[in-house]
Design a protein around this motif. Sequence first.
Motif, PDB file in Angstrom:
ATOM      1  N   ARG A  12       0.822  -1.187   0.000  1.00  0.00           N
ATOM      2  CA  ARG A  12       0.000   0.000   0.000  1.00  0.00           C
ATOM      3  C   ARG A  12       0.870   1.255   0.000  1.00  0.00           C
ATOM      4  O   ARG A  12       1.951   1.274   0.598  1.00  0.00           O
ATOM      5  CB  ARG A  12      -0.912   0.013   1.222  1.00  0.00           C
ATOM      6  CG  ARG A  12      -1.970  -1.073   1.185  1.00  0.00           C
ATOM      7  CD  ARG A  12      -2.739  -1.070   2.489  1.00  0.00           C
ATOM      8  NE  ARG A  12      -3.811  -2.051   2.461  1.00  0.00           N
ATOM      9  CZ  ARG A  12      -4.472  -2.437   3.537  1.00  0.00           C
ATOM     10  NH1 ARG A  12      -4.162  -1.940   4.697  1.00  0.00           N
ATOM     11  NH2 ARG A  12      -5.445  -3.322   3.433  1.00  0.00           N
ATOM     12  N   PRO A  13       0.419   2.338  -0.643  1.00  0.00           N
ATOM     13  CA  PRO A  13       1.212   3.583  -0.674  1.00  0.00           C
ATOM     14  C   PRO A  13       1.147   4.319   0.650  1.00  0.00           C
ATOM     15  O   PRO A  13       0.689   5.456   0.740  1.00  0.00           O
ATOM     16  CB  PRO A  13       0.563   4.368  -1.812  1.00  0.00           C
ATOM     17  CG  PRO A  13      -0.845   3.885  -1.864  1.00  0.00           C
ATOM     18  CD  PRO A  13      -0.795   2.439  -1.458  1.00  0.00           C
ATOM     19  N   THR A  14       1.618   3.670   1.716  1.00  0.00           N
ATOM     20  CA  THR A  14       1.502   4.242   3.059  1.00  0.00           C
ATOM     21  C   THR A  14       2.284   5.533   3.193  1.00  0.00           C
ATOM     22  O   THR A  14       1.869   6.453   3.910  1.00  0.00           O
ATOM     23  CB  THR A  14       1.992   3.221   4.096  1.00  0.00           C
ATOM     24  OG1 THR A  14       1.263   2.005   3.921  1.00  0.00           O
ATOM     25  CG2 THR A  14       1.779   3.732   5.510  1.00  0.00           C
ATOM     26  N   ARG A  15       3.416   5.618   2.506  1.00  0.00           N
ATOM     27  CA  ARG A  15       4.226   6.829   2.615  1.00  0.00           C
ATOM     28  C   ARG A  15       3.457   8.051   2.141  1.00  0.00           C
ATOM     29  O   ARG A  15       3.542   9.121   2.749  1.00  0.00           O
ATOM     30  CB  ARG A  15       5.508   6.661   1.801  1.00  0.00           C
ATOM     31  CG  ARG A  15       6.463   7.845   1.921  1.00  0.00           C
ATOM     32  CD  ARG A  15       7.711   7.640   1.096  1.00  0.00           C
ATOM     33  NE  ARG A  15       8.419   6.436   1.515  1.00  0.00           N
ATOM     34  CZ  ARG A  15       9.518   5.967   0.897  1.00  0.00           C
ATOM     35  NH1 ARG A  15       9.981   6.601  -0.168  1.00  0.00           N
ATOM     36  NH2 ARG A  15      10.112   4.886   1.337  1.00  0.00           N
ATOM     37  N   LEU A  16       2.691   7.899   1.070  1.00  0.00           N
ATOM     38  CA  LEU A  16       1.887   9.011   0.574  1.00  0.00           C
ATOM     39  C   LEU A  16       0.843   9.426   1.607  1.00  0.00           C
ATOM     40  O   LEU A  16       0.574  10.613   1.788  1.00  0.00           O
ATOM     41  CB  LEU A  16       1.208   8.625  -0.741  1.00  0.00           C
ATOM     42  CG  LEU A  16       2.124   8.350  -1.932  1.00  0.00           C
ATOM     43  CD1 LEU A  16       1.295   7.957  -3.147  1.00  0.00           C
ATOM     44  CD2 LEU A  16       2.964   9.578  -2.243  1.00  0.00           C
ATOM     45  N   GLY A  20       0.857  13.195   3.224  1.00  0.00           N
ATOM     46  CA  GLY A  20      -0.335  14.013   3.115  1.00  0.00           C
ATOM     47  C   GLY A  20      -0.841  14.474   4.470  1.00  0.00           C
ATOM     48  O   GLY A  20      -1.290  15.615   4.637  1.00  0.00           O
ATOM     49  N   LEU A  21      -0.766  13.590   5.473  1.00  0.00           N
ATOM     50  CA  LEU A  21      -1.181  13.954   6.825  1.00  0.00           C
ATOM     51  C   LEU A  21      -0.295  15.057   7.387  1.00  0.00           C
ATOM     52  O   LEU A  21      -0.786  16.027   7.986  1.00  0.00           O
ATOM     53  CB  LEU A  21      -1.137  12.725   7.736  1.00  0.00           C
ATOM     54  CG  LEU A  21      -1.436  12.970   9.219  1.00  0.00           C
ATOM     55  CD1 LEU A  21      -2.837  13.531   9.408  1.00  0.00           C
ATOM     56  CD2 LEU A  21      -1.255  11.675  10.012  1.00  0.00           C
ATOM     57  N   THR A  93      -7.782   7.308   3.697  1.00  0.00           N
ATOM     58  CA  THR A  93      -6.707   8.273   3.484  1.00  0.00           C
ATOM     59  C   THR A  93      -7.257   9.688   3.410  1.00  0.00           C
ATOM     60  O   THR A  93      -6.711  10.622   4.001  1.00  0.00           O
ATOM     61  CB  THR A  93      -5.942   7.935   2.199  1.00  0.00           C
ATOM     62  OG1 THR A  93      -5.346   6.644   2.325  1.00  0.00           O
ATOM     63  CG2 THR A  93      -4.846   8.965   1.919  1.00  0.00           C
ATOM     64  N   GLY A  94      -8.349   9.854   2.680  1.00  0.00           N
ATOM     65  CA  GLY A  94      -8.970  11.167   2.599  1.00  0.00           C
ATOM     66  C   GLY A  94      -9.419  11.679   3.953  1.00  0.00           C
ATOM     67  O   GLY A  94      -9.263  12.860   4.277  1.00  0.00           O
TER      68      GLY A  94
END
Length: 510
Positions: A12-16, A20-21, A93-94
């Motif tokens: 999963r793109p966890t870094r993104l 973003g957070l 994520t949003g």
Amino acid sequence: MRSVGELPAPDRPTRLRIVGLVASATLTASAYRVGALPTGAAEAAPLPDTWADWLGLTGWVAGLVALTVTWWRLGVRVRRRPASVPLGWLLRTGLLWAAPLLLAPPVGSRDAYAYACQGALWLDGVDPYSVGVLPGGCVWSGAVPALWQETPTPYGPLAVALAGGAVAVARLVDTTTDGQLLVAVGLLRAEALAGVVLAVACLPRLARAAGVDPVRATWLGLLSPLVGVHALGGAHNDALVLGLVVAALSLAAGPSPTFGAGRAGVGSGALLGLAVAIKVTAIVALPFAILLTVVRPGSSRAAPAAAALAGAGLAFAGAGLAFAGVTLATGLDLGWISALSDTGRLVQWTSVPTGLGMAAGYLLRLAGHPEAVDGAVAAARLLGLVALAGTIAVLLVRAGRAVPAPDRTGARRRLVALTGLAFTALALLSPIFYPWYGLVAVAVLAAGLAGWRHVHRVAVAVTVLSFLVLPGGFGLAVLSKLPGALFDVALVLVLAVVAYRRWRSPRSQG
């Protein structure tokens, strides 16, 4: 055994998500220095005047750039590795990105303070459609920009009633005027959040009905900085309109064939009636929603003309009853319609017709006729409204032609895309334009665009819109009047050339 759509954590793109957070948290921290705080001058300063404010603005720009780049990279991943971004993960994520902004002071606009004052006037028995917040006696009018302090409310009865409800609760829980304003603004932001949540629940369904990837539609329509900063951070009424319009179109389009076209027409009409009771611009969606009920899933061909007319009648009835019910329940009238003309006092090139009028005004000044500048802007705006009416008429004709298409999913996709184009035309050709006016257009287009080429174009526009207003509410358009007016002229010329070439192409082939 994991469920369908779930992936191992490393994939999963966890870094993104984390970047973003952090970017969103940076925006929130900076907003407490350079956001639209209720204290101080009501007019947002064009640029900071202290080192601390410059530091805050630098943090804001850095956070917004980081959030925008992260959003773009997530979109690239959605395109190249769609299986690595399940819809549930994207929605969480949003939510994570939006959470810090829910704790920030209003950003990008002071409209939340104006809403609170309008609701307070209504609660106190003052007609907000007759007087502005300053002459009406609102104790918070100093937090409203001077340009709008004496302007009657241009929002519908549902918007006023919701603002009044927020103020009523604020008066119950706090006895100080400052504390009441804080609570009222928090509740207004909760209302904006409810609108976005409604859109989150319905946009994927609308996209599926149109044969569009719901993950891509959600990424473009609801995860962008435009939504986080302006719909939630600014606590705008447009967020509620966004949710109601998307819900209405989703209901009209299906996908459940067991929910009949008649009930779908009434329900979607009622939702749009509520949206119109907030902002009149939502009425644009009604004819397209009616056509969507004609091509709902489960039908192999277009409904007969009699059935289509019946569906139109039911949709209009639903919209009319909902709007009339809210209007009667609030005790308000239609005075807000006439108040819309007062918003035209703001002259900015972000409205294309206004920009063309400004360009003509510069030429008139050079020719020695400065007294004709206001007339040039007024004439350009009138032509813009004529162009808007013509554009929507053309889009409705094209929508009608899409209904009989044998590909029912394709017909729905075309109708949804045309609805998004109608809202785009409404935003660009109206006398005034703010970035949050594009929220509905972007979300609806996201559910109706078939290819990534068009998605990228909309994403570029979203990026530009996200940067047009400083966190304190000052629009960069004020600092770029001449370049902006020239940009509008160039834009219209380019569009005219493209339209001419497309018109000539079929003729030359024939």
